[in-house]
Design an enzyme around this catalytic site. Structure first.
Site, PDB file in Angstrom:
ATOM      1  N   ARG A 122      -4.350  -3.660 -14.876  1.00  0.00           N
ATOM      2  CA  ARG A 122      -3.846  -4.897 -14.258  1.00  0.00           C
ATOM      3  C   ARG A 122      -4.636  -6.096 -14.793  1.00  0.00           C
ATOM      4  O   ARG A 122      -5.386  -6.740 -14.082  1.00  0.00           O
ATOM      5  CB  ARG A 122      -3.909  -4.768 -12.748  1.00  0.00           C
ATOM      6  CG  ARG A 122      -2.738  -3.908 -12.295  1.00  0.00           C
ATOM      7  CD  ARG A 122      -2.672  -3.696 -10.826  1.00  0.00           C
ATOM      8  NE  ARG A 122      -1.288  -3.413 -10.456  1.00  0.00           N
ATOM      9  CZ  ARG A 122      -0.911  -3.112  -9.229  1.00  0.00           C
ATOM     10  NH1 ARG A 122      -1.767  -3.064  -8.258  1.00  0.00           N
ATOM     11  NH2 ARG A 122       0.364  -2.874  -8.979  1.00  0.00           N
ATOM     12  N   GLN A 127       0.421  -7.966 -17.345  1.00  0.00           N
ATOM     13  CA  GLN A 127       1.177  -8.204 -16.106  1.00  0.00           C
ATOM     14  C   GLN A 127       2.668  -7.972 -16.300  1.00  0.00           C
ATOM     15  O   GLN A 127       3.343  -7.438 -15.437  1.00  0.00           O
ATOM     16  CB  GLN A 127       0.939  -9.631 -15.616  1.00  0.00           C
ATOM     17  CG  GLN A 127      -0.157  -9.686 -14.587  1.00  0.00           C
ATOM     18  CD  GLN A 127      -0.350 -11.059 -13.985  1.00  0.00           C
ATOM     19  OE1 GLN A 127       0.303 -12.011 -14.380  1.00  0.00           O
ATOM     20  NE2 GLN A 127      -1.247 -11.151 -13.038  1.00  0.00           N
ATOM     21  N   ASP A 130       3.713  -4.359 -15.809  1.00  0.00           N
ATOM     22  CA  ASP A 130       3.237  -3.708 -14.584  1.00  0.00           C
ATOM     23  C   ASP A 130       4.411  -3.158 -13.763  1.00  0.00           C
ATOM     24  O   ASP A 130       4.991  -3.848 -12.930  1.00  0.00           O
ATOM     25  CB  ASP A 130       2.422  -4.748 -13.797  1.00  0.00           C
ATOM     26  CG  ASP A 130       1.767  -4.171 -12.554  1.00  0.00           C
ATOM     27  OD1 ASP A 130       2.096  -3.032 -12.169  1.00  0.00           O
ATOM     28  OD2 ASP A 130       0.932  -4.870 -11.965  1.00  0.00           O
ATOM     29  N   SER A 133       4.004  -3.191  -9.870  1.00  0.00           N
ATOM     30  CA  SER A 133       4.308  -4.461  -9.203  1.00  0.00           C
ATOM     31  C   SER A 133       5.805  -4.737  -9.183  1.00  0.00           C
ATOM     32  O   SER A 133       6.351  -5.138  -8.159  1.00  0.00           O
ATOM     33  CB  SER A 133       3.594  -5.620  -9.902  1.00  0.00           C
ATOM     34  OG  SER A 133       2.218  -5.564  -9.631  1.00  0.00           O
ATOM     35  N   TYR A 230      -8.232  -2.818  -5.262  1.00  0.00           N
ATOM     36  CA  TYR A 230      -7.506  -1.856  -4.431  1.00  0.00           C
ATOM     37  C   TYR A 230      -8.295  -1.527  -3.177  1.00  0.00           C
ATOM     38  O   TYR A 230      -9.492  -1.788  -3.087  1.00  0.00           O
ATOM     39  CB  TYR A 230      -7.257  -0.560  -5.223  1.00  0.00           C
ATOM     40  CG  TYR A 230      -6.352  -0.778  -6.385  1.00  0.00           C
ATOM     41  CD1 TYR A 230      -4.994  -1.005  -6.194  1.00  0.00           C
ATOM     42  CD2 TYR A 230      -6.845  -0.793  -7.673  1.00  0.00           C
ATOM     43  CE1 TYR A 230      -4.150  -1.235  -7.260  1.00  0.00           C
ATOM     44  CE2 TYR A 230      -6.021  -1.012  -8.751  1.00  0.00           C
ATOM     45  CZ  TYR A 230      -4.665  -1.231  -8.535  1.00  0.00           C
ATOM     46  OH  TYR A 230      -3.843  -1.452  -9.598  1.00  0.00           O
TER      47      TYR A 230
HETATM   48  P1  NAD Z   1      -1.116  -0.414  -3.241  1.00  0.00           P
HETATM   49  O1  NAD Z   1       0.329  -0.182  -3.493  1.00  0.00           O
HETATM   50  O2  NAD Z   1      -2.112   0.517  -3.825  1.00  0.00           O
HETATM   51  O3  NAD Z   1      -1.356  -0.439  -1.646  1.00  0.00           O
HETATM   52  C1  NAD Z   1      -0.596  -1.283  -0.785  1.00  0.00           C
HETATM   53  C2  NAD Z   1      -1.511  -2.012   0.184  1.00  0.00           C
HETATM   54  O4  NAD Z   1      -1.928  -1.121   1.232  1.00  0.00           O
HETATM   55  C3  NAD Z   1      -2.770  -2.567  -0.428  1.00  0.00           C
HETATM   56  O5  NAD Z   1      -2.842  -3.951  -0.197  1.00  0.00           O
HETATM   57  C4  NAD Z   1      -3.875  -1.810   0.313  1.00  0.00           C
HETATM   58  O6  NAD Z   1      -5.052  -2.580   0.461  1.00  0.00           O
HETATM   59  C5  NAD Z   1      -3.205  -1.537   1.635  1.00  0.00           C
HETATM   60  N1  NAD Z   1      -3.861  -0.507   2.489  1.00  0.00           N
HETATM   61  C6  NAD Z   1      -4.462   0.632   2.133  1.00  0.00           C
HETATM   62  N2  NAD Z   1      -4.932   1.272   3.224  1.00  0.00           N
HETATM   63  C7  NAD Z   1      -4.588   0.520   4.307  1.00  0.00           C
HETATM   64  C8  NAD Z   1      -4.789   0.655   5.711  1.00  0.00           C
HETATM   65  N3  NAD Z   1      -5.444   1.691   6.229  1.00  0.00           N
HETATM   66  N4  NAD Z   1      -4.301  -0.321   6.522  1.00  0.00           N
HETATM   67  C9  NAD Z   1      -3.652  -1.382   5.999  1.00  0.00           C
HETATM   68  N5  NAD Z   1      -3.445  -1.559   4.679  1.00  0.00           N
HETATM   69  C10 NAD Z   1      -3.911  -0.628   3.840  1.00  0.00           C
HETATM   70  O7  NAD Z   1      -1.525  -1.883  -3.652  1.00  0.00           O
HETATM   71  P2  NAD Z   1      -0.776  -2.883  -4.648  1.00  0.00           P
HETATM   72  O8  NAD Z   1       0.380  -3.458  -3.983  1.00  0.00           O
HETATM   73  O9  NAD Z   1      -0.598  -2.202  -5.938  1.00  0.00           O
HETATM   74  O10 NAD Z   1      -1.855  -4.047  -4.796  1.00  0.00           O
HETATM   75  C11 NAD Z   1      -3.247  -3.824  -4.768  1.00  0.00           C
HETATM   76  C12 NAD Z   1      -3.983  -5.080  -5.208  1.00  0.00           C
HETATM   77  O11 NAD Z   1      -3.799  -5.322  -6.582  1.00  0.00           O
HETATM   78  C13 NAD Z   1      -3.533  -6.331  -4.505  1.00  0.00           C
HETATM   79  O12 NAD Z   1      -4.662  -7.154  -4.338  1.00  0.00           O
HETATM   80  C14 NAD Z   1      -2.625  -6.970  -5.480  1.00  0.00           C
HETATM   81  O13 NAD Z   1      -2.471  -8.353  -5.257  1.00  0.00           O
HETATM   82  C15 NAD Z   1      -3.368  -6.656  -6.753  1.00  0.00           C
HETATM   83  N6  NAD Z   1      -2.519  -6.741  -7.941  1.00  0.00           N
HETATM   84  C16 NAD Z   1      -2.990  -7.343  -9.059  1.00  0.00           C
HETATM   85  C17 NAD Z   1      -2.185  -7.449 -10.183  1.00  0.00           C
HETATM   86  C18 NAD Z   1      -2.667  -8.114 -11.416  1.00  0.00           C
HETATM   87  O14 NAD Z   1      -3.632  -8.819 -11.358  1.00  0.00           O
HETATM   88  N7  NAD Z   1      -2.027  -7.909 -12.541  1.00  0.00           N
HETATM   89  C19 NAD Z   1      -0.921  -6.915 -10.170  1.00  0.00           C
HETATM   90  C20 NAD Z   1      -0.469  -6.293  -9.010  1.00  0.00           C
HETATM   91  C21 NAD Z   1      -1.291  -6.203  -7.905  1.00  0.00           C
END
Ligand code: NAD
Length: 440
Positions: A122, A127, A130, A133, A230
């Site tokens: 990421r 991006q 991805d 996402s 994460y």
């Molecule tokens: P994910 O699909 O792995 O998980 C979904 C969400 O569930 C996450 O926000 C996680 O913190 C949350 N979670 C886990 N356990 C939990 C609990 N017990 N109670 C409540 N929530 C809980 O995550 P994702 O959607 O892939 O995103 C993870 C991070 O990566 C985010 O900060 C996102 O903004 C970031 N991200 C960055 C990029 C990039 O920079 N290119 C791209 C996509 C996502």
């Protein structure tokens, strides 16, 4: 340079790995593209449109795959499908390798170079590639639509001559990509929205979308985010405190949408049977983590169930419910990666094996499983791989092989599973990514 796309064979998969738009662009890069007949049908891309974009239509998968140097897929193909494929051909898709190490080893034995798009780092450059996402964003949207479809009341506040209807209360658990899009979608529909997450950074993002953040904000919470942005597994004590707060909050909600995932582990169980029973009849829970075991104790993956008047929606492959949009974005993610594999001058296939994107995503090469996160049991390895290749790999502990798994619904992983994203070799993106596209 031939690129092939075959019809997805995983049950319930409606998406396709290339659209007429991306086919035209692949051809523009100097490739010839062959599509198996009917590959885009469920996503509403007819053969005629692929043909108009310049693709050849093949009558069978074998005919499509023959001589292909790149094969684009949505799901991990069965090893048998790749039997006739040229050695070294790149097979690019969502490979779901954790918990499926034996299958990955069998794919290695076909001689294909298998690339797992979900391992894409990421970082800013990637991006556009991805798939997690792009697909989670749509799932978050669709989760709200599915909630509304199963809810017997309206979402927005309505002031009518016949009286006022109060707005629905929606609680989103997990504010990653899917959760943020769910918050934005529920807000657009006029609901009163709250959300939680174990990552402190999520608080600001939830609030920026007009949601209320609900979490136990102690020291552990403040330390909870891993370097990659994460969530990490929380302590038992934290989980108890959080459960008490969320339990009292859930009892007052009309709709709960759960999206919580922890890379490389089964989805955390966040909603117990008692919590479901605390909700009023007519309430709806949409469990977007159903495919990874579910966040709700009563979720039945792939089904909609009712428990004491509360509807629990457990669709798996939620992006596949928007097959056209999901395919459009997925296909563009793949196109962006394929562009990096083709030399612009010579228009020939030229993989830079030292590129961090390639290093992070290649699972198998030259008959061997080469990804450091994929631990294949020795027995499986020696059965699947040629001797020369086997000599180059590190031995893997049996325990890890048995355990590793981003736990698809039917195969819960043991606690010591590896993280599901490639780790330290790649610099993680900043955690503060703007909210999901189209949420402002
Ligand atoms: P994910 O699909 O792995 O998980 C979904 C969400 O569930 C996450 O926000 C996680 O913190 C949350 N979670 C886990 N356990 C939990 C609990 N017990 N109670 C409540 N929530 C809980 O995550 P994702 O959607 O892939 O995103 C993870 C991070 O990566 C985010 O900060 C996102 O903004 C970031 N991200 C960055 C990029 C990039 O920079 N290119 C791209 C996509 C996502």
């Amino acid at each position: 340079m031939k690129i092939a796309i075959v019809r997805e064979r995983t049950e319930g998969e409606t998406r396709v790995a290339a659209t007429p738009e991306t086919v035209a662009k692949l051809i523009g890069l100097g490739a010839s593209v062959t599509i198996e007949r009917g590959a885009g049908e469920l996503a509403r891309f007819p053969d005629a449109d692929y043909k108009a974009a310049g693709a050849e239509i093949a009558a069978s998968a074998d005919a499509a795959l023959r001589g292909a140097e790149i094969i684009l897929t949505v799901r991990r193909p069965a090893p048998a499908l790749l039997r006739g494929v040229a050695r070294g051909a790149l097979v690019i898709g969502a490979m779901d390798p954790y918990g499926n190490e034996g299958e990955v080893a069998a794919l290695a034995a076909t001689g294909a170079t298998v690339v797992a798009m979900e391992f894409m780092p990421r970082i800013t450059r990637a991006q556009v590639m991805d798939i997690l996402s792009s697909q989670a964003n749509l799932a978050g949207y669709q989760g709200v639509i599915d909630a509304a479809a199963n809810f017997d009341r309206a979402f927005p506040m309505m002031m009518t001559a016949a009286g006022t209807i109060r707005p629905a209360k929606v609680f989103v658990m997990g504010a990653g990509v899917a959760g943020l899009q769910a918050i934005a979608t529920a807000k657009r529909l006029g609901a009163v929205v709250s959300a939680n997450d174990v990552r402190p950074a999520a608080k600001e993002q939830v609030e920026s979308l007009g949601g209320k953040f609900v979490a136990v904000e102690d020291e552990e919470f403040k330390q909870a985010e891993t370097a990659g942005g994460y969530a990490k597994e929380m302590s038992v004590a934290y989980k108890e405190k959080q459960a008490a707060l969320t339990a009292s909050h859930i009892a007052k909600q009309d709709i709960v949408i759960t999206t919580a995932l922890i890379p490389g582990r089964p989805a955390p169980k966040l909603i117990s049977k008692a919590m479901v029973e605390s909700m009023l009849p007519g309430s709806v829970i949409v469990d977007l983590a159903a495919e990874r075991g579910g966040n709700v104790e009563l979720t039945q993956p792939g089904k909609i169930v009712a428990h004491k008047g509360v509807t629990i929606v457990g669709y798996t492959n939620v992006p596949g419910r928007l097959a056209t949009s999901a395919s459009q974005l997925y296909a563009r993610n793949l196109l962006a990666f394929v562009e990096t594999l083709i030399d612009k001058q010579s228009k020939a296939f030229a993989v830079n094996w030292d590129d961090e994107l390639v290093k992070a995503t290649v699972l198998t090469r030259d008959g061997a499983v080469v990804h450091p996160n994929i631990k294949v049991a020795e027995a499986v390895k020696s059965a699947a791989q040629p001797k020369a290749a086997a000599a180059t790999r590190k031995p893997a502990a049996k325990k890890e092989a048995a355990a590793a798994g981003a736990a698809p619904a039917k195969k819960p992983a043991a606690k010591k599973a590896s993280p599901s994203r490639p780790g330290p070799a790649v610099k993680p993106a900043a955690a503060k990514k703007p909210a999901a596209k189209g949420t402002k």
